[in-house]
Enzyme design. Structure first.
Site, short mmCIF file in Angstrom:
data_model
loop_
_atom_site.label_atom_id
_atom_site.label_comp_id
_atom_site.label_asym_id
_atom_site.label_seq_id
_atom_site.Cartn_x
_atom_site.Cartn_y
_atom_site.Cartn_z
N ASN A 10 0.77 -1.11 0.05
CA ASN A 10 -0.05 -0.02 -0.07
C ASN A 10 0.84 1.35 0.22
O ASN A 10 0.58 2.44 0.80
CB ASN A 10 -0.78 -0.11 1.09
N GLU A 36 1.61 -3.43 -5.35
CA GLU A 36 1.18 -1.63 -4.72
C GLU A 36 2.48 -0.65 -4.52
O GLU A 36 2.13 -0.18 -3.46
CB GLU A 36 -0.64 -1.54 -3.72
N ASP A 152 -1.61 -10.30 -4.32
CA ASP A 152 -2.78 -10.00 -3.94
C ASP A 152 -3.67 -9.74 -5.39
O ASP A 152 -3.81 -9.68 -6.18
CB ASP A 152 -3.08 -8.29 -3.47
N ASN A 154 -6.57 -10.62 -5.17
CA ASN A 154 -8.57 -9.40 -4.44
C ASN A 154 -9.64 -10.19 -4.82
O ASN A 154 -10.79 -10.02 -5.38
CB ASN A 154 -8.44 -8.07 -5.41
N HIS A 252 -2.97 -4.82 4.95
CA HIS A 252 -2.93 -6.33 4.16
C HIS A 252 -1.06 -6.51 4.90
O HIS A 252 -0.53 -6.16 5.36
CB HIS A 252 -1.59 -6.52 2.91
#
Length: 263
Positions: A10, A36, A152, A154, A252
């Protein structure tokens, strides 16, 4: 043992400010796949080319402050593959593959960031396009080499993979079409969800992502969105897993698996 971690940062600058580099130094993975990154090459130069002595290999998004993936490694790869041949999604910085080939084995570590569809129907349709493109690519790659895809994804695959599964069945990340895609990946493409192989019955302890809204983290109202997806021969060598929640580097949690082989 080969120790492999996956973590959605992130934002690499944000995660660094929260101590992720010291944690990597302490836990000493062989490779860490990150998603990310939210940075471009000029942001990384002179600061994030290496983390805790591991050298980074990146796929940046064209859009500033968006997406981006990397694999940090203590072993020099024999090759680096950036992107998986999709004009739409390679522009978003979603796939980087490090190859560690020897005369006896072809093996890859992949960091991949699947799109989120939570912002609206346009991005949900983009997510479906991504799934349609990446599945045959992985199926073809599997015929050529062993690999572990970390990232990730998702998608929460089963009811045990999120706290409020009943109320989320119409929400991105737990849509029937997304779950069916994951089932197909694990059955027809025959990749292995390594965490579920090691912990088939776990529920609340399996979550790797929590919304920033409300007190989701404090109440452990989470989702399992972060995976190790491996070819069967490699998955058979998985021995230990850990989802680390003592410190919080992003929204996360890092997931680490140890495999009984060496590079």
């Amino acid at each position: 043992m080969f120790k492999l971690t996956s973590l959605n940062l992130n934002g690499i600058r944000s995660a660094a400010s929260k101590g992720v580099e010291a944690w990597i130094a302490k836990t000493t993975p062989d490779c860490i796949c990150v998603q990310e990154v939210k940075a471009q090459a000029p942001d990384v130069e002179g600061r994030f080319e290496e983390l805790a002595g591991l050298k980074g290999h990146f796929h940046f998004a064209q859009k500033k402050g968006y997406s981006g993936v990397a694999v940090y490694t203590r072993h020099a790869p024999s090759d680096v593959i950036v992107g998986f041949g999709s004009p739409e999604f390679d522009a978003e910085g979603r796939y980087v593959e490090l190859r560690f080939d020897t005369p006896s084995r072809k093996f890859s570590v992949i960091s991949c960031y699947f799109p989120s569809g939570s912002s609206g129907e346009e991005r949900q349709q983009a997510k479906f396009r991504f799934l349609d493109e990446v599945d045959p690519y992985l199926a073809s790659l599997k015929t050529e080499r062993e690999f572990i895809l970390c990232g990730d994804v998702n998608i929460a695959h089963g009811n045990a993979d999120l706290k409020n599964w009943r109320s989320n069945q119409k929400n991105s990340g737990f849509l029937p079409e997304e779950r069916a895609w994951m089932t197909k990946l694990l059955s027809e493409t025959a990749l292995v969800d390594v965490y579920r192989k090691l912990k088939p019955e776990s529920t609340e302890e399996c979550y790797t992502w929590w919304s920033n809204r409300g007190q989701a983290y404090a109440k452990n109202v989470g989702w399992r969105l972060d995976y190790h997806l491996a070819t069967p021969a490699i998955a058979a060598l998985a021995r230990n897993e850990e989802i680390y929640k003592t410190e919080k580097f992003s929204d996360h949690a890092p997931i680490t698996v140890e495999y009984e082989f060496g590079l």
